[in-house]
Design a protein around this motif. Structure first.
Motif, PDB file in Angstrom:
ATOM      1  N   PRO A 198       0.709  -1.252   0.007  1.00  0.00           N
ATOM      2  CA  PRO A 198      -0.182  -0.088  -0.013  1.00  0.00           C
ATOM      3  C   PRO A 198       0.979   1.190  -0.124  1.00  0.00           C
ATOM      4  CG  PRO A 198      -0.729  -1.594   1.760  1.00  0.00           C
ATOM      5  CD  PRO A 198       0.515  -2.002   1.062  1.00  0.00           C
ATOM      6  N   VAL A 199       0.465   2.218  -0.769  1.00  0.00           N
ATOM      7  CA  VAL A 199       1.196   3.492  -0.874  1.00  0.00           C
ATOM      8  C   VAL A 199       0.464   4.519  -0.167  1.00  0.00           C
ATOM      9  CG1 VAL A 199       2.197   5.218  -2.467  1.00  0.00           C
ATOM     10  CG2 VAL A 199       2.438   2.652  -2.688  1.00  0.00           C
ATOM     11  N   ILE A 200       1.198   5.521   0.754  1.00  0.00           N
ATOM     12  CA  ILE A 200       0.707   6.569   1.495  1.00  0.00           C
ATOM     13  C   ILE A 200       1.324   7.774   0.609  1.00  0.00           C
ATOM     14  CG2 ILE A 200      -0.064   7.988   3.474  1.00  0.00           C
ATOM     15  CD1 ILE A 200      -1.199   5.110   3.439  1.00  0.00           C
ATOM     16  N   VAL A 201       0.681   8.930   0.065  1.00  0.00           N
ATOM     17  CA  VAL A 201       1.169   9.783  -0.560  1.00  0.00           C
ATOM     18  C   VAL A 201       1.299  11.189   0.335  1.00  0.00           C
ATOM     19  CG1 VAL A 201       1.070  11.589  -2.427  1.00  0.00           C
ATOM     20  CG2 VAL A 201       0.735   9.170  -2.893  1.00  0.00           C
ATOM     21  N   MET A 202       2.485  11.735   0.452  1.00  0.00           N
ATOM     22  CA  MET A 202       2.456  12.984   1.312  1.00  0.00           C
ATOM     23  C   MET A 202       2.761  13.975   0.196  1.00  0.00           C
ATOM     24  SD  MET A 202       6.150  12.281   3.189  1.00  0.00           S
ATOM     25  CE  MET A 202       7.402  11.175   1.987  1.00  0.00           C
ATOM     26  N   GLU A 203       2.685  15.498   0.654  1.00  0.00           N
ATOM     27  CA  GLU A 203       3.168  16.600  -0.136  1.00  0.00           C
ATOM     28  C   GLU A 203       2.262  16.600  -1.383  1.00  0.00           C
ATOM     29  OE1 GLU A 203       4.394  19.051   1.008  1.00  0.00           O
ATOM     30  OE2 GLU A 203       5.893  18.392   2.523  1.00  0.00           O
ATOM     31  N   PRO A 204       0.781  16.257  -1.655  1.00  0.00           N
ATOM     32  CA  PRO A 204       0.137  16.407  -2.768  1.00  0.00           C
ATOM     33  C   PRO A 204       0.119  17.589  -3.367  1.00  0.00           C
ATOM     34  CG  PRO A 204      -1.394  16.171  -0.690  1.00  0.00           C
ATOM     35  CD  PRO A 204       0.080  16.033  -0.447  1.00  0.00           C
ATOM     36  N   LEU A 205       0.391  18.674  -2.402  1.00  0.00           N
ATOM     37  CA  LEU A 205       0.254  20.053  -2.820  1.00  0.00           C
ATOM     38  C   LEU A 205       1.571  21.009  -2.687  1.00  0.00           C
ATOM     39  CD1 LEU A 205      -3.189  21.067  -1.121  1.00  0.00           C
ATOM     40  CD2 LEU A 205      -2.951  20.110  -3.232  1.00  0.00           C
ATOM     41  N   ARG A 206       2.713  19.999  -2.596  1.00  0.00           N
ATOM     42  CA  ARG A 206       4.067  20.607  -2.596  1.00  0.00           C
ATOM     43  C   ARG A 206       4.168  21.645  -1.361  1.00  0.00           C
ATOM     44  NH1 ARG A 206       8.806  21.941  -6.579  1.00  0.00           N
ATOM     45  NH2 ARG A 206       9.352  19.604  -6.892  1.00  0.00           N
ATOM     46  N   GLY A 207       3.537  21.378  -0.122  1.00  0.00           N
ATOM     47  CA  GLY A 207       3.608  22.326   0.980  1.00  0.00           C
ATOM     48  C   GLY A 207       2.934  23.420   0.397  1.00  0.00           C
ATOM     49  N   GLY A 208       1.657  23.432  -0.216  1.00  0.00           N
ATOM     50  CA  GLY A 208       0.997  24.618  -0.330  1.00  0.00           C
ATOM     51  C   GLY A 208       1.372  25.494  -1.587  1.00  0.00           C
TER      52      GLY A 208
END
Length: 396
Positions: A198-208
């Motif tokens: 399973p993959v959890i994704v972080m920074e989808p908005l690149r820190g805003g």
């Protein structure tokens, strides 16, 4: 709230995860009443995955989450937190950190436990040599940890090595429409999926930055297709469009962000974008790549700086000047990093020790880039104006 099934254990996870790194602040500290209310509101509306870490918000994030989940909320969610490898010199260090985390979170088990910010295979090998993986396996057998994973900031090759080096229960990567070919990359996402991880994704908005720092040309490109769809919705839906993604983390810091992200998460299904919509992203990425000077996401891993430089703040103002063509970027830089800060935090404070670069997930040559920031943002009038401002405000 849509959910996706964890293919390893059957958990029904909300597609939107609450990233606990950017809570609202007041007076320099977490605004606890607001943050707790936001967390509980998110739970009531279907969010069941909360991601924190040992040093988020100067070590206060876990405590805040623990308090928010008291009174019956804990049983309704999955908690993810992380062990920082750079603080682990021997196994006993890891055990002490974990004990503190359980206490702060007011729980006797962690649903998803990660080795935090692995950057290369050597770091994983060191953890294995110290017996950390065996210890985590023992905790999993007794039920104190439910799933063992890692978060990653490094090269594609290192991700491939690490993800295949151990039978991981899950992994966490940075992924968004600007980073499709950076760090783990799209092929890394697909590799993890092919391994059943399973993959959890972080920074989808690149820190805003994919919301607040978009140039007009990008906004026009998005609006040319749909005038009512926000940049945040475009960016989040791009990640959710990938079937291989289980959860997308969003570091929400306002009630409005919680409401809007939950709204988007209620219908953002995988493989739902049309060819025309995907073409919009190709146009947007071309514009962004031309204008971005420093690929900083504002994650703060480079902080604190021994010399007091607010590194993410410096890069934010610097990038804003070019991405937005903003004449106000210089004033923002001067005010927040010089005239109004408790201590000067501008690029000129850098002593070039290099400590920051060893912690940067983006592998930015920070010392070199800070020199460029200083040259661009600190002209001959910078120091006199800052000095006058600090005198007027009676800041030493």
């Amino acid at each position: 709230m849509l959910t996706r099934v964890n293919q390893k254990n059957g958990d029904q996870l909300s597609v939107l995860g609450f990233g606990c790194m950017r809570f609202p602040v007041k007076g320099g500290n977490i605004d606890m009443p607001r943050a707790i209310a936001m967390i509980r509101d998110a739970i009531e509306k279907g969010v069941n995955y909360f991601d924190t870490a040992y040093f988020y918000h100067n070590g206060k994030s876990e405590s805040l989450l623990g308090e928010a989940l008291s009174g019956g909320y804990r049983e309704r969610v999955k908690i993810a937190t992380k062990l920082p490898p750079f603080l682990v010199k021997k196994l006993e260090n890891a055990k002490k950190i974990f004990a503190v985390q359980l206490e702060k979170l007011q729980t006797n088990y962690i649903d998803y436990y990660l080795l935090h910010m692995l950057t290369d295979k050597a770091m994983f090998d060191r953890m294995a040599a110290l017996g950390v993986l065996e210890w985590l396996e023992d905790l999993k057998k007794e039920g104190t940890i439910k799933n063992i994973g890692f978060s990653f900031h490094g090269s594609k090759t290192d991700f491939e090595d690490i993800v295949q080096a151990y039978p991981w229960d899950f992994c966490q990567i940075q992924y968004n429409y600007m980073d499709e070919n950076n760090q783990a990359t799209k092929s890394g996402l697909q590799l993890a999926a092919s391994l059943g991880i399973p993959v959890i994704v972080m920074e989808p908005l690149r820190g805003g930055r994919l919301v607040n720092s978009l140039p007009e040309k990008v906004l026009r490109t998005f609006k040319s297709y749909d005038k009512d769809r926000s940049p945040a919705e475009w960016a989040l839906r791009w990640v959710w469009n990938h079937q291989a993604v289980n959860v997308v983390l969003s570091g929400m810091s306002t009630e409005e962000q919680v409401e809007d992200n939950i709204r988007i998460a209620s219908y953002a299904k995988a493989d739902s974008f049309t060819e025309e919509e995907l073409l919009v992203f190709e146009k947007v990425k071309a514009v962004m790549q031309e204008l971005t000077k420093v690929p900083c996401t504002g994650c703060g891993y480079c902080m604190p700086c021994p010399a007091g430089v607010n590194i993410p703040g410096c890069f934010s103002s610097y990038n804003e000047k070019f991405l937005l063509g903003s004449k106000l970027a210089w004033w923002k830089y001067m005010q927040t990093l010089g005239a109004m800060s408790e201590k000067p935090a501008n690029a000129s404070q850098c002593i070039e020790c290099g400590k920051c670069e060893s912690h940067c997930p983006q592998h930015i040559t920070i010392r070199k880039e800070l020199k460029a920031v200083r040259k661009e943002m600190e002209g001959i009038f910078y120091k006199p104006i800052v000095g006058i401002g600090r005198k007027i405000l009676k800041i030493k």
